[in-house]
Write an enzyme that holds these catalytic residues in place. Structure first.
Site, PDB file in Angstrom:
ATOM      1  N   TYR A   1     -15.452 -10.544  -0.073  1.00  0.00           N
ATOM      2  CA  TYR A   1     -16.066  -9.239  -0.381  1.00  0.00           C
ATOM      3  C   TYR A   1     -17.371  -9.412  -1.157  1.00  0.00           C
ATOM      4  CZ  TYR A   1     -11.947  -6.878   1.384  1.00  0.00           C
ATOM      5  OH  TYR A   1     -10.961  -6.409   2.213  1.00  0.00           O
TER       6      TYR A   1
ATOM      7  N   ARG B   1      -2.949   7.003   1.025  1.00  0.00           N
ATOM      8  CA  ARG B   1      -3.397   8.197   1.730  1.00  0.00           C
ATOM      9  C   ARG B   1      -2.382   8.829   2.667  1.00  0.00           C
ATOM     10  NH1 ARG B   1      -8.928   5.532   3.662  1.00  0.00           N
ATOM     11  NH2 ARG B   1      -7.462   3.816   3.758  1.00  0.00           N
TER      12      ARG B   1
ATOM     13  N   ARG C   1       0.824  -1.224   0.000  1.00  0.00           N
ATOM     14  CA  ARG C   1       0.000   0.000   0.000  1.00  0.00           C
ATOM     15  C   ARG C   1       0.856   1.271   0.000  1.00  0.00           C
ATOM     16  NH1 ARG C   1      -5.499   0.002   1.307  1.00  0.00           N
ATOM     17  NH2 ARG C   1      -6.361  -2.055   1.068  1.00  0.00           N
TER      18      ARG C   1
ATOM     19  N   ASP D   1      -6.894  -1.802  -7.424  1.00  0.00           N
ATOM     20  CA  ASP D   1      -7.433  -2.441  -6.219  1.00  0.00           C
ATOM     21  C   ASP D   1      -7.796  -3.881  -6.543  1.00  0.00           C
ATOM     22  OD1 ASP D   1      -8.358  -1.530  -3.350  1.00  0.00           O
ATOM     23  OD2 ASP D   1      -9.799  -3.012  -4.062  1.00  0.00           O
TER      24      ASP D   1
ATOM     25  N   ARG E   1      -5.885  12.554  -5.434  1.00  0.00           N
ATOM     26  CA  ARG E   1      -7.145  11.897  -5.098  1.00  0.00           C
ATOM     27  C   ARG E   1      -8.280  12.902  -4.883  1.00  0.00           C
ATOM     28  NH1 ARG E   1     -11.252   9.915  -3.254  1.00  0.00           N
ATOM     29  NH2 ARG E   1     -11.386   8.133  -1.831  1.00  0.00           N
TER      30      ARG E   1
HETATM   31  O1  1CP Z   1       0.592   1.021  -3.386  1.00  0.00           O
HETATM   32  C1  1CP Z   1      -0.333   0.231  -3.316  1.00  0.00           C
HETATM   33  O2  1CP Z   1      -0.216  -0.896  -2.800  1.00  0.00           O
HETATM   34  C2  1CP Z   1      -1.646   0.703  -3.843  1.00  0.00           C
HETATM   35  C3  1CP Z   1      -2.431  -0.246  -4.636  1.00  0.00           C
HETATM   36  C4  1CP Z   1      -3.445  -1.022  -3.809  1.00  0.00           C
HETATM   37  C5  1CP Z   1      -3.396  -2.375  -3.494  1.00  0.00           C
HETATM   38  C6  1CP Z   1      -2.258  -3.346  -3.778  1.00  0.00           C
HETATM   39  C7  1CP Z   1      -4.671  -0.521  -3.297  1.00  0.00           C
HETATM   40  C8  1CP Z   1      -5.143   0.868  -3.383  1.00  0.00           C
HETATM   41  N1  1CP Z   1      -5.380  -1.566  -2.771  1.00  0.00           N
HETATM   42  C9  1CP Z   1      -4.615  -2.697  -2.856  1.00  0.00           C
HETATM   43  C10 1CP Z   1      -4.986  -4.052  -2.459  1.00  0.00           C
HETATM   44  C11 1CP Z   1      -6.172  -4.264  -1.610  1.00  0.00           C
HETATM   45  N2  1CP Z   1      -7.402  -3.653  -1.656  1.00  0.00           N
HETATM   46  C12 1CP Z   1      -6.236  -5.290  -0.650  1.00  0.00           C
HETATM   47  C13 1CP Z   1      -5.127  -6.265  -0.391  1.00  0.00           C
HETATM   48  C14 1CP Z   1      -4.060  -5.685   0.476  1.00  0.00           C
HETATM   49  C15 1CP Z   1      -4.434  -5.489   1.911  1.00  0.00           C
HETATM   50  O3  1CP Z   1      -4.764  -6.494   2.578  1.00  0.00           O
HETATM   51  O4  1CP Z   1      -4.382  -4.342   2.354  1.00  0.00           O
HETATM   52  C16 1CP Z   1      -7.504  -5.251  -0.066  1.00  0.00           C
HETATM   53  C17 1CP Z   1      -8.036  -6.149   1.027  1.00  0.00           C
HETATM   54  C18 1CP Z   1      -8.247  -4.221  -0.712  1.00  0.00           C
HETATM   55  C19 1CP Z   1      -9.666  -3.832  -0.466  1.00  0.00           C
HETATM   56  C20 1CP Z   1      -9.796  -2.411  -0.076  1.00  0.00           C
HETATM   57  N3  1CP Z   1      -9.471  -1.367  -0.882  1.00  0.00           N
HETATM   58  C21 1CP Z   1     -10.255  -1.883   1.137  1.00  0.00           C
HETATM   59  C22 1CP Z   1     -10.849  -2.682   2.275  1.00  0.00           C
HETATM   60  C23 1CP Z   1      -9.878  -3.245   3.241  1.00  0.00           C
HETATM   61  C24 1CP Z   1     -10.652  -4.000   4.304  1.00  0.00           C
HETATM   62  O5  1CP Z   1     -10.299  -3.823   5.477  1.00  0.00           O
HETATM   63  O6  1CP Z   1     -11.585  -4.746   3.963  1.00  0.00           O
HETATM   64  C25 1CP Z   1     -10.184  -0.494   1.052  1.00  0.00           C
HETATM   65  C26 1CP Z   1     -10.553   0.516   2.089  1.00  0.00           C
HETATM   66  C27 1CP Z   1      -9.667  -0.184  -0.230  1.00  0.00           C
HETATM   67  C28 1CP Z   1      -9.443   1.172  -0.782  1.00  0.00           C
HETATM   68  C29 1CP Z   1      -8.089   1.476  -1.272  1.00  0.00           C
HETATM   69  N4  1CP Z   1      -7.350   0.692  -2.129  1.00  0.00           N
HETATM   70  C30 1CP Z   1      -6.169   1.320  -2.436  1.00  0.00           C
HETATM   71  C31 1CP Z   1      -6.169   2.583  -1.747  1.00  0.00           C
HETATM   72  C32 1CP Z   1      -5.076   3.604  -1.832  1.00  0.00           C
HETATM   73  C33 1CP Z   1      -7.364   2.668  -1.027  1.00  0.00           C
HETATM   74  C34 1CP Z   1      -7.839   3.844  -0.211  1.00  0.00           C
HETATM   75  C35 1CP Z   1      -8.773   4.585  -1.093  1.00  0.00           C
HETATM   76  C36 1CP Z   1      -8.790   6.047  -0.916  1.00  0.00           C
HETATM   77  O7  1CP Z   1      -8.001   6.798  -1.507  1.00  0.00           O
HETATM   78  O8  1CP Z   1      -9.730   6.490  -0.217  1.00  0.00           O
END
Ligand code: 1CP
Length: 339
Positions: free
Chosen positions: A147, A27, A23, A72, A36
């Site tokens: 999900y 943010r 990640r 994502d 964003r």
């Molecule tokens: O640099 C990076 O890694 C950014 C790319 C990236 C990746 C690899 C994002 C952007 N998301 C992910 C993978 C991802 N998304 C996972 C697997 C990794 C992990 O376990 O953290 C999962 C579970 C998600 C699902 C997801 N996306 C959630 C829910 C998490 C949960 O607790 O259920 C959320 C909140 C997101 C949003 C998201 N994805 C990525 C970002 C930067 C964000 C935040 C969005 C924003 O800007 O508001």
């Protein structure tokens, strides 16, 4: 091109231990917040030029040794035909859940180049810009399924486990479809130029080992076997997976991702002849600089026996982490591991 990361994945000698952070585009970076602001997360995900910009940020600003495609894990789930929203402050939301055969039957196996062309375009554009390797990724089938079944994030995973225990045919039917979608999606990323591929199994750790073996591992194995012909290193990360390490090692992945709940030396003994990626507690980035450096030194020492070590956090970087602290960690890893 700095290929230290790829060498470490393959277990070849490196001049220093490469580092990137799960990640890492996100943010906690004011530069990300700026791109964003004024648009939704999904709009950002579907605009290749902006995805390129935020993918490059942690590499340029913090000196990471690898970039991870900005996208994502739920993008391909939307492409299977399910409406997806990201609610501000609450995360992903699928208004239509998958809990019956009729809904499962309506899911399609998308052509990734057609329905997710914006991802492939991002990969192609990034390869022109990057001086470090580009990691493509997808969610592992079990994690993606949670999900779709829950309709979003969950704590207890009631609906997921209810389906797993009371309607295994439906559950495996869903995993099967997600697996086919994921394989095609990752092959398309490889075709567009991704140089390594990571499978995120963020919720694997909620499963009993026997359920992991029956419901998560077989699909991960199949995806990895189908990706082998690409020749790209494959990273498998099962979050909260210390109790599942022997299974993860049997997945066929070249690199095993580790969360922070296990000593990295113990994990290395258990995964055997594999490279490892991890595993600093993401919140340990809050340590004062001198203690953070000691913590990193100890982790590097504990990882000495690994066939290859890619330094990473044990899970995603937290959104309130001061970027300066991430910078201290990157510099410390580079300096303290120099051979
Ligand atoms: O640099 C990076 O890694 C950014 C790319 C990236 C990746 C690899 C994002 C952007 N998301 C992910 C993978 C991802 N998304 C996972 C697997 C990794 C992990 O376990 O953290 C999962 C579970 C998600 C699902 C997801 N996306 C959630 C829910 C998490 C949960 O607790 O259920 C959320 C909140 C997101 C949003 C998201 N994805 C990525 C970002 C930067 C964000 C935040 C969005 C924003 O800007 O508001």
């Amino acid at each position: 091109m700095n290929d230290t990361f790829l060498k470490a994945c393959r277990g070849e000698p490196t001049d220093y231990t490469p580092i990137w952070m799960m990640r890492q585009a996100g943010r906690y970076l004011p530069e990300y917040q700026k791109v964003r602001s004024g648009r939704t997360f999904l709009e950002l995900c579907k605009t290749p030029e902006l995805c390129v910009e935020v993918t490059l940020q942690p590499v340029d600003i913090l000196g990471m040794d690898a970039a991870i495609l900005f996208s994502d894990i739920l993008i391909p789930m939307e492409a299977m035909g399910l409406e997806l929203e990201f609610l501000e402050g609450r995360g992903p939301f699928f208004p239509q859940t998958v809990r019956d055969r009729a809904t499962l039957d309506r899911l399609i196996i998308p052509d990734p180049d057609e329905s997710m062309g914006f991802v492939m375009e991002t990969v192609r554009l990034l390869r022109k810009e990057l001086k470090v390797p580009l990691i493509g990724f997808a969610g592992a089938p079990f994690t993606c399924a949670t999900y779709l079944i829950e309709g979003g994030s969950s704590k207890v995973f009631w609906e997921t486990k209810k389906m797993m225990f009371t309607d295994p045919d439906l559950f495996h039917g869903l995993l099967e479809k997600i697996t086919r979608c994921t394989t095609a999606y990752l092959l398309a990323q490889a075709g567009a130029g991704a140089q390594a591929l990571q499978l995120f199994d963020s919720w694997a750790g909620i499963l009993a080992p026997s359920d992991f073996e029956a419901c998560a591992l077989p699909y991960v194995k199949r995806i990895i076997a189908d990706l082998k012909p690409t020749g790209l290193p494959i990273i498998y990360f099962a979050n909260n997976g210390a109790t599942l390490l022997e299974y993860s090692a049997a997945s066929g992945a070249d690199v095993i991702g580790l969360d922070w709940r296990i000593n990295i030396g113990d994990a290395i003994r258990r995964v055997g002849d594999k490279a490892v990626q991890g595993n600093l507690d993401p919140l340990a980035l809050l340590l004062p600089a001198d203690r953070l450096r000691v913590r990193i030194k100890n982790l590097l020492d504990d990882a000495q026996a690994a066939k290859g070590h890619i330094f990473n956090l044990g899970h995603g970087i937290h959104q309130f982490t001061p970027p300066e602290q991430a910078r201290i960690a990157v510099d410390a890893v580079h300096e303290l591991s120099r051979r």
